[in-house]
Design an enzyme around this catalytic site. Sequence first.
Site, PDB file in Angstrom:
ATOM      1  N   ARG A 183      40.299  42.599  33.706  1.00 23.18           N
ATOM      2  CA  ARG A 183      39.104  43.433  33.498  1.00 23.18           C
ATOM      3  C   ARG A 183      38.299  43.560  34.796  1.00 23.18           C
ATOM      4  NH1 ARG A 183      33.682  43.172  34.234  1.00 23.18           N
ATOM      5  NH2 ARG A 183      33.698  40.992  33.509  1.00 23.18           N
ATOM      6  N   ASP A 184      37.677  42.492  35.223  1.00 24.84           N
ATOM      7  CA  ASP A 184      36.859  42.525  36.433  1.00 24.84           C
ATOM      8  C   ASP A 184      37.714  42.793  37.663  1.00 24.84           C
ATOM      9  OD1 ASP A 184      34.743  42.274  38.151  1.00 24.84           O
ATOM     10  OD2 ASP A 184      34.520  40.120  37.948  1.00 24.84           O
ATOM     11  N   HIS A 231      30.775  32.044  37.735  1.00 24.02           N
ATOM     12  CA  HIS A 231      31.530  33.218  38.165  1.00 24.02           C
ATOM     13  C   HIS A 231      31.172  33.498  39.627  1.00 24.02           C
ATOM     14  CE1 HIS A 231      33.387  37.264  37.062  1.00 24.02           C
ATOM     15  NE2 HIS A 231      32.883  37.493  38.271  1.00 24.02           N
ATOM     16  N   HIS A 254      31.916  34.843  43.564  1.00 21.35           N
ATOM     17  CA  HIS A 254      32.640  35.734  44.471  1.00 21.35           C
ATOM     18  C   HIS A 254      32.695  35.065  45.843  1.00 21.35           C
ATOM     19  CE1 HIS A 254      32.744  39.710  42.130  1.00 21.35           C
ATOM     20  NE2 HIS A 254      32.289  38.791  41.292  1.00 21.35           N
ATOM     21  N   CYS A 270      32.611  44.909  42.102  1.00 21.87           N
ATOM     22  CA  CYS A 270      31.705  45.494  41.116  1.00 21.87           C
ATOM     23  C   CYS A 270      31.487  46.944  41.486  1.00 21.87           C
ATOM     24  CB  CYS A 270      30.370  44.743  41.087  1.00 21.87           C
ATOM     25  SG  CYS A 270      29.168  45.479  39.963  1.00 21.87           S
ATOM     26  N   ASN A 284      36.684  38.327  43.586  1.00 27.17           N
ATOM     27  CA  ASN A 284      36.369  37.105  42.855  1.00 27.17           C
ATOM     28  C   ASN A 284      37.093  35.908  43.472  1.00 27.17           C
ATOM     29  OD1 ASN A 284      34.950  38.010  40.217  1.00 27.17           O
ATOM     30  ND2 ASN A 284      36.667  39.416  40.395  1.00 27.17           N
TER      31      ASN A 284
END
Length: 301
Positions: free
Chosen positions: A16-17, A210, A212, A243, A252
């Site tokens: 997804r991300d 989460h 980065h 993003c 990430n």
Amino acid sequence: MATMPEAITIYEVGARDGLQNEKTVVPVEVKATFIRRLIDAGLETVELTSFVPPSWIPQLADATELMELLDDVGKGPKRPVLVPNERGLDNAIAAGVGAVAVFGSATETFARKNLNRSVDESLAMFAPVVSRAQEAGLWVRGYVSMCFGDPWEGPVPIAQVVDVCRKLMDLGCDQLSLGDTIGVATPGHVTALLAALDDKGIGSDRIGVHFHDTYGQALSNTVTALSHGIRVVDASTGGLGGCPYAKSATGNLATEDLVWMCRGLGIETGVDLEKLVETSVWMAEQLRRPSPSRVVKALAG
């Protein structure tokens, strides 16, 4: 290390991300194969997609079709999908999902750019989503982005982040994910935020992190979080991701890099690193560019 856990849960966000910011649309069949390979490599918790309007994120416009292709593995509390509003929730429930996530912001500017709403308006939009999801028996996660810094507003005060986190969790989310969306967090900042959240009754047992890797701090920040009781770490296979609304958000934390570090610390992840590296190499071929993960580069030769 005495403060390290025996095992952690890796919350895999690559499908997804990791893919949402790709300019070239990835075929839905490739996404389904990617997810199946992630699961086969031992990643039990995999965020599959996002039920958002196609105009928001064209890359994820195939969410319903993807869920159909994953009918045998895409359900249950360990296969969450992102939903922005009640319409997204309706579509997710219709697809048979077992878990959902909402995506909020600690800053006003990003809330406007991401959802075209203020922070409070976003929380008001999430309220019926969370309550209805709970009524449907779904597991619910709440993301808070820009927890450490914002490209438009700069450093974000800890008290401001804690306030948004508290309000989001008060809606009834099962888990909170702290997002270092542009990768500016440092271990000291991570320590301070976790301590502040604990003071407000949000313990580490309900939190995921989460990170980065913009400034190369993702692993250092992860070790710090683990030493403070965190047991859920978001990561993206191959280090994919960013993003679409924050151009300074680089990739990430790579799942392979996290697994390699955990091996050295004696922390169990349940992941077959060799299979995961093979999956990253395969996905890099689909995307026609090398994986940014250092461990993938080292092991794939």
